[in-house]
Write a protein that holds these residues in place. Structure first.
Motif, PDB file in Angstrom:
ATOM      1  N   PHE A  33       0.833  -1.200   0.000  1.00  0.00           N
ATOM      2  CA  PHE A  33       0.000   0.000   0.000  1.00  0.00           C
ATOM      3  C   PHE A  33       0.869   1.251   0.000  1.00  0.00           C
ATOM      4  O   PHE A  33       0.580   2.223  -0.713  1.00  0.00           O
ATOM      5  N   ALA A  34       1.938   1.221   0.780  1.00  0.00           N
ATOM      6  CA  ALA A  34       2.835   2.383   0.850  1.00  0.00           C
ATOM      7  C   ALA A  34       3.491   2.669  -0.498  1.00  0.00           C
ATOM      8  O   ALA A  34       3.750   3.829  -0.838  1.00  0.00           O
ATOM      9  N   SER A  35       3.727   1.623  -1.279  1.00  0.00           N
ATOM     10  CA  SER A  35       4.334   1.810  -2.606  1.00  0.00           C
ATOM     11  C   SER A  35       3.289   1.929  -3.700  1.00  0.00           C
ATOM     12  O   SER A  35       3.612   1.854  -4.889  1.00  0.00           O
ATOM     13  N   LYS A  36       2.023   2.095  -3.299  1.00  0.00           N
ATOM     14  CA  LYS A  36       0.890   2.328  -4.211  1.00  0.00           C
ATOM     15  C   LYS A  36       0.637   1.170  -5.176  1.00  0.00           C
ATOM     16  O   LYS A  36       0.182   1.361  -6.302  1.00  0.00           O
ATOM     17  N   GLN A  37       0.928  -0.047  -4.684  1.00  0.00           N
ATOM     18  CA  GLN A  37       0.603  -1.235  -5.473  1.00  0.00           C
ATOM     19  C   GLN A  37      -0.799  -1.747  -5.166  1.00  0.00           C
ATOM     20  O   GLN A  37      -1.280  -2.675  -5.810  1.00  0.00           O
ATOM     21  N   ILE A  38      -1.438  -1.164  -4.162  1.00  0.00           N
ATOM     22  CA  ILE A  38      -2.783  -1.552  -3.755  1.00  0.00           C
ATOM     23  C   ILE A  38      -3.711  -0.354  -3.885  1.00  0.00           C
ATOM     24  O   ILE A  38      -3.378   0.736  -3.410  1.00  0.00           O
ATOM     25  N   ASP A  39      -4.869  -0.558  -4.525  1.00  0.00           N
ATOM     26  CA  ASP A  39      -5.840   0.524  -4.666  1.00  0.00           C
ATOM     27  C   ASP A  39      -6.763   0.615  -3.461  1.00  0.00           C
ATOM     28  O   ASP A  39      -7.075   1.707  -2.986  1.00  0.00           O
ATOM     29  N   ALA A  40      -7.228  -0.539  -2.985  1.00  0.00           N
ATOM     30  CA  ALA A  40      -8.171  -0.562  -1.860  1.00  0.00           C
ATOM     31  C   ALA A  40      -7.758  -1.669  -0.906  1.00  0.00           C
ATOM     32  O   ALA A  40      -7.456  -2.793  -1.318  1.00  0.00           O
ATOM     33  N   TRP A  41      -7.793  -1.331   0.378  1.00  0.00           N
ATOM     34  CA  TRP A  41      -7.287  -2.251   1.391  1.00  0.00           C
ATOM     35  C   TRP A  41      -8.248  -2.287   2.572  1.00  0.00           C
ATOM     36  O   TRP A  41      -8.563  -1.247   3.153  1.00  0.00           O
ATOM     37  N   ALA A  42      -8.733  -3.469   2.920  1.00  0.00           N
ATOM     38  CA  ALA A  42      -9.575  -3.657   4.103  1.00  0.00           C
ATOM     39  C   ALA A  42      -8.671  -4.150   5.225  1.00  0.00           C
ATOM     40  O   ALA A  42      -8.120  -5.251   5.149  1.00  0.00           O
ATOM     41  N   VAL A  43      -8.531  -3.341   6.276  1.00  0.00           N
ATOM     42  CA  VAL A  43      -7.531  -3.655   7.298  1.00  0.00           C
ATOM     43  C   VAL A  43      -7.950  -3.085   8.642  1.00  0.00           C
ATOM     44  O   VAL A  43      -8.878  -2.271   8.737  1.00  0.00           O
ATOM     45  N   PHE A  44      -7.259  -3.492   9.681  1.00  0.00           N
ATOM     46  CA  PHE A  44      -7.573  -3.128  11.058  1.00  0.00           C
ATOM     47  C   PHE A  44      -6.353  -2.461  11.702  1.00  0.00           C
ATOM     48  O   PHE A  44      -5.232  -2.522  11.184  1.00  0.00           O
ATOM     49  N   ASP A  45      -6.576  -1.866  12.865  1.00  0.00           N
ATOM     50  CA  ASP A  45      -5.477  -1.265  13.618  1.00  0.00           C
ATOM     51  C   ASP A  45      -4.505  -2.336  14.119  1.00  0.00           C
ATOM     52  O   ASP A  45      -4.920  -3.457  14.408  1.00  0.00           O
ATOM     53  N   PRO A  46      -3.201  -1.979  14.183  1.00  0.00           N
ATOM     54  CA  PRO A  46      -2.603  -0.659  13.995  1.00  0.00           C
ATOM     55  C   PRO A  46      -2.320  -0.292  12.542  1.00  0.00           C
ATOM     56  O   PRO A  46      -2.007   0.849  12.229  1.00  0.00           O
ATOM     57  N   TYR A  47      -2.438  -1.279  11.637  1.00  0.00           N
ATOM     58  CA  TYR A  47      -2.091  -1.054  10.237  1.00  0.00           C
ATOM     59  C   TYR A  47      -3.015  -0.034   9.590  1.00  0.00           C
ATOM     60  O   TYR A  47      -2.597   0.743   8.716  1.00  0.00           O
ATOM     61  N   TYR A  48      -4.255  -0.011  10.013  1.00  0.00           N
ATOM     62  CA  TYR A  48      -5.248   0.928   9.482  1.00  0.00           C
ATOM     63  C   TYR A  48      -4.831   2.369   9.780  1.00  0.00           C
ATOM     64  O   TYR A  48      -4.785   3.218   8.879  1.00  0.00           O
ATOM     65  N   THR A  49      -4.515   2.634  11.029  1.00  0.00           N
ATOM     66  CA  THR A  49      -4.106   3.989  11.409  1.00  0.00           C
ATOM     67  C   THR A  49      -2.817   4.390  10.707  1.00  0.00           C
ATOM     68  O   THR A  49      -2.671   5.538  10.261  1.00  0.00           O
ATOM     69  N   ILE A  50      -1.880   3.456  10.595  1.00  0.00           N
ATOM     70  CA  ILE A  50      -0.621   3.758   9.917  1.00  0.00           C
ATOM     71  C   ILE A  50      -0.879   4.157   8.472  1.00  0.00           C
ATOM     72  O   ILE A  50      -0.306   5.127   7.959  1.00  0.00           O
TER      73      ILE A  50
END
Length: 329
Positions: free
Chosen positions: A184-201
């Protein structure tokens, strides 16, 4: 060593003294055996260091009459694999992962409930993404962390149903959160369903919320104990003591939010700004399992079976043991 002093003028027979000496020797030997017995050890399963941070900040485990060590995992799926193989005594997870673990024949019982906030997870997209609403996910790929049967999958399916999008109109792929975070950080993912702490990051790095978990997820978390651990009297007693300390830790965190955030930041090495957000909506308090909890989790189980997230319906009452922990009033 026990020394018996026998007065010369004593009228007590030598046989009587020997009997007393033998009794004292047996008592001493029993005490030595008790002292030499190994202390009960619990392996406490954790996700992303959240539970450990709570206990280290609150110091709630200080002085417990059992030994313990932490086993940290990046998501519920690998954590429950560890519980299935008897590598951990307890695990902490959200509602659906517990159900998925039960389907996978993990020998567990739900022994405590934790209540968090449903905005601790959601669908996040890139800041410049053309996706503006959940309906825009038609024909797109959504990455779900961490595995099939996660709280994020439940949130995604709930959001799609709410938006009138069929599940077969969206491609879903499952990726562990640390791998997905890098993508996601390298913009290889358009949409991501995730939870904290990864969500907040992800949000701190510029991600944008498409839909969070409010109105979809229960925000309930649970502590599970392995059935073999509960069958062992010493470990069962230690688990009850652990749960007592969990309740104490939660009360401390609610009364000391900044200290909790600072400790979480130090342990996870996340920026304090992120730590404050994560800890403010985390499920910190622990309480015995209530009838309302069982009913709420059964709703999740039934919907998950209906939607094909779980292959079979789970009887929540059958995997719950509300008798293990009854916190004193």
């Amino acid at each position: 060593m026990t020394v018996l002093l026998i007065p010369k003028a004593s009228k007590v027979s030598r046989r009587s003294w020997l009997k007393q000496g033998a009794a004292l020797s047996l008592t001493a030997a029993g005490a030595l055996r008790a002292w030499a017995q190994p202390q009960t050890t619990l392996v406490l399963g954790d996700q992303a260091g959240g539970l450990r941070a709570l206990f280290e900040a609150s110091k709630a485990l200080e002085g417990v009459p059992f030994a313990y060590r932490w086993a940290n995992f990046q998501g519920a799926a690998p954590l429950f694999e560890a519980q299935r193989s008897a590598a951990v005594d307890t695990a902490v997870a959200g509602d659906l992962p517990v159900l998925a673990a039960a389907v996978g024949r993990t020998p567990l019982k739900i022994v405590a409930t934790r209540v968090g906030k449903a905005d601790a997870l959601g669908l996040v997209v890139q800041p410049d993404s053309p996706l503006q609403k959940v309906a825009d996910l038609r024909g797109k790929t959504v990455i779900v962390s961490s595995a099939r049967g996660s709280i994020s999958q439940y949130q995604l399916y709930g959001a799609l149903e709410e938006a009138g999008v069929r599940r077969d109109e969206v491609t879903v792929k499952f990726v562990l959160p640390t791998d997905a975070a890098a993508a996601f950080a390298s913009k290889q993912i358009d949409a991501w369903a995730v939870f904290d702490p990864y969500y907040t990051i992800a949000l701190q790095q510029g991600g944008r919320i498409l839909r969070d978990g409010r109105g979809i997820n229960t925000a309930l978390g649970f502590i599970t104990a392995s059935e073999p651990s509960l069958a062992d009297p010493a470990r069962r007693a230690a688990i009850v003591q652990f749960l007592d300390r969990l309740a104490r830790a939660g009360e401390w965190a609610l009364a000391n939010p900044e200290a909790y955030a600072q400790a979480y930041s130090q342990l996870t090495r996340l920026p304090i700004e992120s730590a404050r957000i994560i800890t403010a909506r985390a499920s910190v308090t622990g309480r015995p399992v209530s009838e309302a909890d069982i009913v709420a989790l059964q709703v999740v189980a039934d919907r998950s079976a209906r939607d094909g997230i779980l292959p079979v319906r789970v009887d929540v009452r059958a995997i719950t043991d509300a008798q293990v922990w009854k916190r004193p009033a």
